[in-house]
Design a protein around this motif. Sequence first.
Motif, PDB file in Angstrom:
ATOM      1  N   TYR A   6     -54.130 -47.058 118.394  1.00 59.86           N
ATOM      2  CA  TYR A   6     -53.795 -48.384 117.870  1.00 59.86           C
ATOM      3  C   TYR A   6     -53.266 -49.326 118.948  1.00 59.86           C
ATOM      4  O   TYR A   6     -53.570 -50.514 118.956  1.00 59.86           O
ATOM      5  CB  TYR A   6     -52.770 -48.223 116.730  1.00 59.86           C
ATOM      6  CG  TYR A   6     -52.167 -49.519 116.285  1.00 59.86           C
ATOM      7  CD1 TYR A   6     -52.865 -50.354 115.417  1.00 59.86           C
ATOM      8  CD2 TYR A   6     -50.918 -49.933 116.735  1.00 59.86           C
ATOM      9  CE1 TYR A   6     -52.330 -51.561 115.013  1.00 59.86           C
ATOM     10  CE2 TYR A   6     -50.375 -51.133 116.336  1.00 59.86           C
ATOM     11  CZ  TYR A   6     -51.086 -51.948 115.483  1.00 59.86           C
ATOM     12  OH  TYR A   6     -50.561 -53.149 115.096  1.00 59.86           O
ATOM     13  N   GLY A  12     -58.318 -44.840 105.748  1.00 59.86           N
ATOM     14  CA  GLY A  12     -57.862 -46.027 106.471  1.00 59.86           C
ATOM     15  C   GLY A  12     -57.093 -47.025 105.646  1.00 59.86           C
ATOM     16  O   GLY A  12     -56.473 -46.688 104.640  1.00 59.86           O
ATOM     17  N   VAL A  13     -57.167 -48.267 106.080  1.00 58.23           N
ATOM     18  CA  VAL A  13     -56.293 -49.312 105.539  1.00 58.23           C
ATOM     19  C   VAL A  13     -56.571 -49.648 104.082  1.00 58.23           C
ATOM     20  O   VAL A  13     -55.680 -50.122 103.384  1.00 58.23           O
ATOM     21  CB  VAL A  13     -56.351 -50.594 106.406  1.00 58.23           C
ATOM     22  CG1 VAL A  13     -55.880 -50.300 107.804  1.00 58.23           C
ATOM     23  CG2 VAL A  13     -57.737 -51.199 106.439  1.00 58.23           C
ATOM     24  N   TRP A  43     -52.539 -44.197 104.036  1.00 57.57           N
ATOM     25  CA  TRP A  43     -51.518 -44.646 104.979  1.00 57.57           C
ATOM     26  C   TRP A  43     -50.117 -44.295 104.513  1.00 57.57           C
ATOM     27  O   TRP A  43     -49.206 -44.147 105.320  1.00 57.57           O
ATOM     28  CB  TRP A  43     -51.663 -46.103 105.396  1.00 57.57           C
ATOM     29  CG  TRP A  43     -51.839 -47.144 104.346  1.00 57.57           C
ATOM     30  CD1 TRP A  43     -53.027 -47.654 103.898  1.00 57.57           C
ATOM     31  CD2 TRP A  43     -50.811 -47.833 103.647  1.00 57.57           C
ATOM     32  NE1 TRP A  43     -52.795 -48.611 102.940  1.00 57.57           N
ATOM     33  CE2 TRP A  43     -51.433 -48.748 102.762  1.00 57.57           C
ATOM     34  CE3 TRP A  43     -49.426 -47.766 103.664  1.00 57.57           C
ATOM     35  CZ2 TRP A  43     -50.719 -49.579 101.920  1.00 57.57           C
ATOM     36  CZ3 TRP A  43     -48.711 -48.602 102.825  1.00 57.57           C
ATOM     37  CH2 TRP A  43     -49.364 -49.494 101.974  1.00 57.57           C
ATOM     38  N   ASP A  71     -61.101 -47.795 110.881  1.00 56.57           N
ATOM     39  CA  ASP A  71     -60.884 -49.242 110.800  1.00 56.57           C
ATOM     40  C   ASP A  71     -60.433 -49.802 112.146  1.00 56.57           C
ATOM     41  O   ASP A  71     -59.794 -49.120 112.940  1.00 56.57           O
ATOM     42  CB  ASP A  71     -59.821 -49.561 109.736  1.00 56.57           C
ATOM     43  CG  ASP A  71     -60.292 -49.221 108.337  1.00 56.57           C
ATOM     44  OD1 ASP A  71     -61.473 -49.455 108.030  1.00 56.57           O
ATOM     45  OD2 ASP A  71     -59.471 -48.698 107.561  1.00 56.57           O
ATOM     46  N   TRP A 116     -55.334 -52.498 110.952  1.00 57.74           N
ATOM     47  CA  TRP A 116     -54.188 -51.597 110.871  1.00 57.74           C
ATOM     48  C   TRP A 116     -52.865 -52.322 111.098  1.00 57.74           C
ATOM     49  O   TRP A 116     -51.816 -51.884 110.624  1.00 57.74           O
ATOM     50  CB  TRP A 116     -54.305 -50.478 111.913  1.00 57.74           C
ATOM     51  CG  TRP A 116     -55.143 -49.320 111.481  1.00 57.74           C
ATOM     52  CD1 TRP A 116     -56.410 -49.041 111.878  1.00 57.74           C
ATOM     53  CD2 TRP A 116     -54.784 -48.284 110.564  1.00 57.74           C
ATOM     54  NE1 TRP A 116     -56.864 -47.897 111.269  1.00 57.74           N
ATOM     55  CE2 TRP A 116     -55.879 -47.405 110.465  1.00 57.74           C
ATOM     56  CE3 TRP A 116     -53.638 -48.005 109.828  1.00 57.74           C
ATOM     57  CZ2 TRP A 116     -55.868 -46.272 109.658  1.00 57.74           C
ATOM     58  CZ3 TRP A 116     -53.621 -46.882 109.023  1.00 57.74           C
ATOM     59  CH2 TRP A 116     -54.720 -46.032 108.943  1.00 57.74           C
ATOM     60  N   ILE A 167     -50.140 -52.876 108.326  1.00 50.27           N
ATOM     61  CA  ILE A 167     -49.605 -51.620 107.795  1.00 50.27           C
ATOM     62  C   ILE A 167     -48.675 -50.971 108.811  1.00 50.27           C
ATOM     63  O   ILE A 167     -47.583 -50.516 108.470  1.00 50.27           O
ATOM     64  CB  ILE A 167     -50.756 -50.669 107.406  1.00 50.27           C
ATOM     65  CG1 ILE A 167     -51.507 -51.255 106.209  1.00 50.27           C
ATOM     66  CG2 ILE A 167     -50.241 -49.271 107.106  1.00 50.27           C
ATOM     67  CD1 ILE A 167     -52.833 -50.618 105.933  1.00 50.27           C
TER      68      ILE A 167
END
Length: 191
Positions: free
Chosen positions: A53, A75-76, A82, A108, A113, A116
């Motif tokens: 990230y 993923g998101v 998450w 993603d 991201w 989040i």
Amino acid sequence: MKASSQIWAIVGVIGVIILIFGGIILLDNSKGDVSAGGLKVGEEAPEFKVKDYSGKTISSLDYSGKNLLLYFNEGVGCAPCWQQIVQLQKDQEKFKVLNTEIVTVGVDRTDLWKPIVEANKVELAILIDTDRKMSRDYKALDLASSMHAGNKPGHTFVLIGSDKKIKWVGDYPDMRVTNEQILDKIKIALS
């Protein structure tokens, strides 16, 4: 004749008990205890080199001498995914006691991201596998938990031992697994 009937009744009861316990074992194995998607316990783990990230390149070689728990997730767009990351982070020290580092893998983009990660103060490594190479290498795109088969992983854990071999694969289609359950699986796999 009466003794023969009793023997057959006993054999029948034993047969039913064996079928019940066999069914329970099979059902339990289908909930994350067996090799999945062609990835087999005991085989060499695929090497990887992926940006996280923050833009840092993370390699499987970075974890030499440690156990590595990979968490492949949708993923998101998947709140349970998450939220699982947030829960894993809270118990990170319990995993470290088992010489186990946690790395999450999603497909993603970094910008998706960002909200989040910032809102939940996520510090665990989130590998950004947009080309899906790592997810394909670990056969995480077509498991039962994947609601977007072939495109996104679902809710899959892969434990790589310090010897670089697959120790455990857990796939959770219901997206519900506690850290304690995962820790128990790790303890069993490493014993």
